[in-house]
Design a protein around this motif. Structure first.
Motif, mmCIF file in Angstrom:
data_model
loop_
_atom_site.group_PDB
_atom_site.id
_atom_site.type_symbol
_atom_site.label_atom_id
_atom_site.label_comp_id
_atom_site.label_asym_id
_atom_site.label_seq_id
_atom_site.Cartn_x
_atom_site.Cartn_y
_atom_site.Cartn_z
ATOM 1 N N ALA A 1 27.505 126.523 13.618
ATOM 2 C CA ALA A 1 26.054 126.407 13.814
ATOM 3 C C ALA A 1 25.704 125.108 14.542
ATOM 4 O O ALA A 1 24.854 125.095 15.430
ATOM 5 C CB ALA A 1 25.348 126.476 12.459
ATOM 6 N N ALA A 2 26.377 124.011 14.160
ATOM 7 C CA ALA A 2 26.113 122.735 14.826
ATOM 8 C C ALA A 2 26.541 122.788 16.294
ATOM 9 O O ALA A 2 25.860 122.259 17.178
ATOM 10 C CB ALA A 2 26.852 121.605 14.100
ATOM 11 N N PRO B 1 39.000 109.392 12.201
ATOM 12 C CA PRO B 1 38.144 109.634 11.042
ATOM 13 C C PRO B 1 37.406 110.965 11.223
ATOM 14 O O PRO B 1 37.123 111.375 12.350
ATOM 15 C CB PRO B 1 37.167 108.451 11.055
ATOM 16 N N PRO B 2 37.071 111.640 10.140
ATOM 17 C CA PRO B 2 36.448 112.958 10.260
ATOM 18 C C PRO B 2 35.122 112.939 11.016
ATOM 19 O O PRO B 2 34.816 113.857 11.765
ATOM 20 C CB PRO B 2 36.257 113.412 8.803
ATOM 21 N N GLU B 3 34.324 111.858 10.806
ATOM 22 C CA GLU B 3 33.042 111.819 11.504
ATOM 23 C C GLU B 3 33.238 111.689 13.016
ATOM 24 O O GLU B 3 32.482 112.258 13.815
ATOM 25 C CB GLU B 3 32.157 110.688 10.972
ATOM 26 N N MET B 4 34.299 110.956 13.425
ATOM 27 C CA MET B 4 34.569 110.810 14.854
ATOM 28 C C MET B 4 35.137 112.108 15.426
ATOM 29 O O MET B 4 34.752 112.550 16.524
ATOM 30 C CB MET B 4 35.538 109.662 15.095
ATOM 31 N N LEU B 5 36.029 112.761 14.683
ATOM 32 C CA LEU B 5 36.590 114.032 15.126
ATOM 33 C C LEU B 5 35.492 115.082 15.240
ATOM 34 O O LEU B 5 35.462 115.887 16.187
ATOM 35 C CB LEU B 5 37.665 114.501 14.152
ATOM 36 N N HIS B 6 34.579 115.051 14.274
ATOM 37 C CA HIS B 6 33.446 115.987 14.290
ATOM 38 C C HIS B 6 32.633 115.826 15.561
ATOM 39 O O HIS B 6 32.291 116.811 16.245
ATOM 40 C CB HIS B 6 32.587 115.732 13.052
ATOM 41 N N GLU B 7 32.333 114.593 15.956
ATOM 42 C CA GLU B 7 31.535 114.342 17.152
ATOM 43 C C GLU B 7 32.301 114.703 18.424
ATOM 44 O O GLU B 7 31.724 115.212 19.383
ATOM 45 C CB GLU B 7 31.103 112.874 17.199
ATOM 46 N N VAL B 8 33.600 114.438 18.427
ATOM 47 C CA VAL B 8 34.409 114.775 19.606
ATOM 48 C C VAL B 8 34.425 116.286 19.826
ATOM 49 O O VAL B 8 34.208 116.792 20.938
ATOM 50 C CB VAL B 8 35.836 114.232 19.461
ATOM 51 N N LEU B 9 34.677 117.038 18.743
ATOM 52 C CA LEU B 9 34.777 118.493 18.874
ATOM 53 C C LEU B 9 33.429 119.118 19.230
ATOM 54 O O LEU B 9 33.379 120.127 19.941
ATOM 55 C CB LEU B 9 35.309 119.101 17.580
ATOM 56 N N ASP C 1 34.514 126.994 10.417
ATOM 57 C CA ASP C 1 33.492 126.929 9.376
ATOM 58 C C ASP C 1 32.119 127.242 9.953
ATOM 59 O O ASP C 1 31.770 126.769 11.044
ATOM 60 C CB ASP C 1 33.476 125.532 8.755
ATOM 61 N N PRO C 2 31.315 128.069 9.268
ATOM 62 C CA PRO C 2 29.980 128.419 9.775
ATOM 63 C C PRO C 2 29.089 127.213 10.043
ATOM 64 O O PRO C 2 28.267 127.236 10.961
ATOM 65 C CB PRO C 2 29.394 129.307 8.673
ATOM 66 N N LEU C 3 29.240 126.128 9.232
ATOM 67 C CA LEU C 3 28.422 124.938 9.457
ATOM 68 C C LEU C 3 28.760 124.278 10.791
ATOM 69 O O LEU C 3 27.874 123.866 11.543
ATOM 70 C CB LEU C 3 28.637 123.935 8.311
ATOM 71 N N VAL D 1 25.868 149.147 28.595
ATOM 72 C CA VAL D 1 26.514 147.835 28.613
ATOM 73 C C VAL D 1 25.433 146.771 28.571
ATOM 74 O O VAL D 1 24.420 146.879 29.271
ATOM 75 C CB VAL D 1 27.378 147.648 29.889
ATOM 76 N N GLY D 2 25.608 145.763 27.747
ATOM 77 C CA GLY D 2 24.690 144.634 27.669
ATOM 78 C C GLY D 2 25.452 143.334 27.808
ATOM 79 O O GLY D 2 26.676 143.311 27.945
ATOM 80 N N VAL D 3 24.726 142.225 27.761
ATOM 81 C CA VAL D 3 25.319 140.893 27.894
ATOM 82 C C VAL D 3 25.077 140.120 26.605
ATOM 83 O O VAL D 3 23.947 140.069 26.107
ATOM 84 C CB VAL D 3 24.728 140.133 29.097
ATOM 85 N N TYR D 4 26.131 139.509 26.059
ATOM 86 C CA TYR D 4 26.024 138.692 24.856
ATOM 87 C C TYR D 4 26.204 137.233 25.246
ATOM 88 O O TYR D 4 27.185 136.877 25.899
ATOM 89 C CB TYR D 4 27.080 139.101 23.833
ATOM 90 N N THR D 5 25.259 136.392 24.861
ATOM 91 C CA THR D 5 25.318 134.972 25.243
ATOM 92 C C THR D 5 25.231 134.052 24.034
ATOM 93 O O THR D 5 24.766 132.934 24.133
ATOM 94 C CB THR D 5 24.181 134.621 26.221
ATOM 95 N N GLY D 6 25.658 134.513 22.877
ATOM 96 C CA GLY D 6 25.647 133.662 21.700
ATOM 97 C C GLY D 6 26.899 132.807 21.627
ATOM 98 O O GLY D 6 27.709 132.748 22.545
ATOM 99 N N SER D 7 27.082 132.125 20.499
ATOM 100 C CA SER D 7 28.251 131.272 20.316
ATOM 101 C C SER D 7 29.472 132.126 19.988
ATOM 102 O O SER D 7 29.409 133.003 19.134
ATOM 103 C CB SER D 7 28.010 130.275 19.183
#
Length: 455
Positions: free
Chosen positions: A100-101, A63-71, A95-97, A415-421
């Motif tokens: 972000a999550a 189910p999408p809600e379960m796949l969402h939590e797994v990923l 997807d940006p949403l 040179v810098g360090v990037y630690t975002g997503s």
């Protein structure tokens, strides 16, 4: 010591099975048609599942809600590989949403280097992984062929300075957007110190800028870059002359730390003798001299072979492993020692690394600067070396005591360090597009196809 070059991912031993090979076949798990907004579980339909608003078809085995939590529980690297499974998974995980999550669940998961590149007509920033692969190209928005000085990094922000248009920019690598700060023009020969980071309580991003003119007069100012309309305002000048060999301050616990100048200074100076480090509190915007650096311990260990003036141009501050650190370059033996602040209240420093610097890349040179950038979770040290007219980023393994080249740079670009997503970082410059990990997956598929006689 011979130079070792880190292999690119495509040249590493191939696994027999990839993520795509072990996933369920799409023909058995997907309904034909357009993207769906829900998955049927038994006789019930889940039309408002957590994963249903992300645009891609995520129904099938789970189910999408379960796949969402797994990923959401997976690290970013395997998610980038999972984008190669099918179009619906790529759409869902891109997807940006969802990004972000995932970023909220896994803060600071990426470890990329922001490397300035001087090009014509406009400079750019390359986001490079620790294998030397370019993950993303980002135009700087600068005019002319000016330098791209990456002065500081804080969270997912990169500070750009030194361009021909005299504008300091705050770059967001995830969105490729940049904030131009109000212009402050400098004259030739002026020395500029910058320090960029967050305040300890409010979490605001602030930038401190100190300019020393040729007549040794100072102008200090600070700006809150997270304001809607940021404006410069006057700040107090530092309590003593700052080291101009390594000009930028390092923000730790909401304060920007600098080194004092040891050039033409007498050892009798009380500030020099005590090893004090000037710091600027970004919250109160006041200077302090309470923290002592490792200089007294360094001189004690040197047993008279080094004095205070001998430290001039041989110290560099950084923030490594979540604490303040200092790199001490010993030019007569081509060694850099890394010192870490182990107890802030007791002012205790500990030497944890001794790195033999490989000069095969440079040949010979006397004007050497060693900038530590980051220590990985595996204990490897990434540092930026400058010697003469050449510069390179290397990674040092303390177990094998071998340094591997990551990328060559300009001595001016920075040179810098990037630690975002990394999930929103779309690759540019790779054939076929996709993230760096997706490129690896495609290469593996091509190799398997060639071995089966498929092309």
């Amino acid at each position: 010591m011979g130079k070792h070059v880190r292999s690119l991912p495509s040249s590493r031993p191939r696994r027999k099975r990839t993520v795509a090979a072990v996933m369920p076949k799409r023909a058995a798990s997907r309904r034909r048609g357009g993207p769906t907004t829900g998955a049927r579980v038994g006789n019930k339909s889940s039309s408002a599942a957590p994963g249903s608003g992300y645009g891609g078809a995520v129904d099938g085995v789970l189910p999408p809600e379960m796949l969402h939590e797994v990923l959401l529980r997976l690290p970013a690297k395997p998610i980038c590989r999972l984008r190669a499974v099918c179009h619906s998974w790529r759409s869902f995980t891109s997807d940006p949403l969802f990004a972000a999550a995932h970023a909220a669940r896994h803060p600071h998961t990426a470890l990329l280097l922001a490397v300035g590149v001087e090009t014509s007509p406009t400079p750019r920033i390359n986001l490079v992984d620790l294998s030397g692969n370019v993950v993303k190209h980002i135009p700087c928005g600068c005019t002319g062929k000016g330098r791209v000085m990456i002065s500081q990094s804080s969270d997912d922000h990169v500070l750009l300075d030194g361009c021909d248009d005299h504008i300091i920019r705050i770059l967001h690598p995830t969105t490729s957007s940049a904030l131009d700060l109000p212009r402050r023009r400098t004259r030739g020969g002026d020395r500029v110190w910058l320090a960029f980071g967050r305040t300890s309580h409010t979490g605001e991003h602030k930038l401190l800028r100190i300019v020393e003119s040729r007549d040794y007069s100072h102008v200090s100012e600070v700006i809150t870059t997270s304001d809607t309309k940021p404006q410069w305002r006057k700040a107090d000048n530092p309590p003593d002359y700052l080291d101009w060999s390594f000009t930028n301050g390092v923000v730790y616990r909401g304060a920007a730390y600098f080194l004092l100048s040891y050039f033409n200074r007498v050892a009798a100076s009380s500030l020099i003798r005590t090893g004090c480090m000037p710091s600027f509190d970004l919250e109160t915007e006041q200077w302090s001299m309470t923290l002592q650096g490792p200089t007294k311990t360094i001189l004690h260990d040197a047993n008279g072979t080094v004095n205070y003036t001998g430290l001039a141009g041989h110290l560099m501050l950084a923030q490594l492993k979540g604490t303040l650190s200092a790199a001490h370059w010993k030019d007569h033996v081509s060694i850099v020692d890394l010192w870490f602040l182990t107890d802030f209240d007791k002012r205790t420093w500990s030497k944890e690394y001794r790195i033999n610097v490989d000069f095969v890349f440079f040949g010979t040179g006397v004007d050497v600067k060693v900038h530590p950038l980051v220590v990985t979770d595996e204990g490897e040290v990434v540092f930026w070396l400058q010697a003469g007219t050449k510069a390179i980023v290397q990674i040092y393994n303390p177990v094998t005591k071998i340094s591997l080249d990551i990328t060559e740079t300009s001595i001016y670009a920075g040179v810098g360090v990037y630690t975002g997503s990394p999930l929103c970082l779309e690759a540019r410059g790779h054939e076929g597009g996709g993230s760096a990990m997706e490129v690896v997956v495609r290469e593996e598929e091509q190799l398997r196809g060639g071995s089966r006689g498929g092309g």
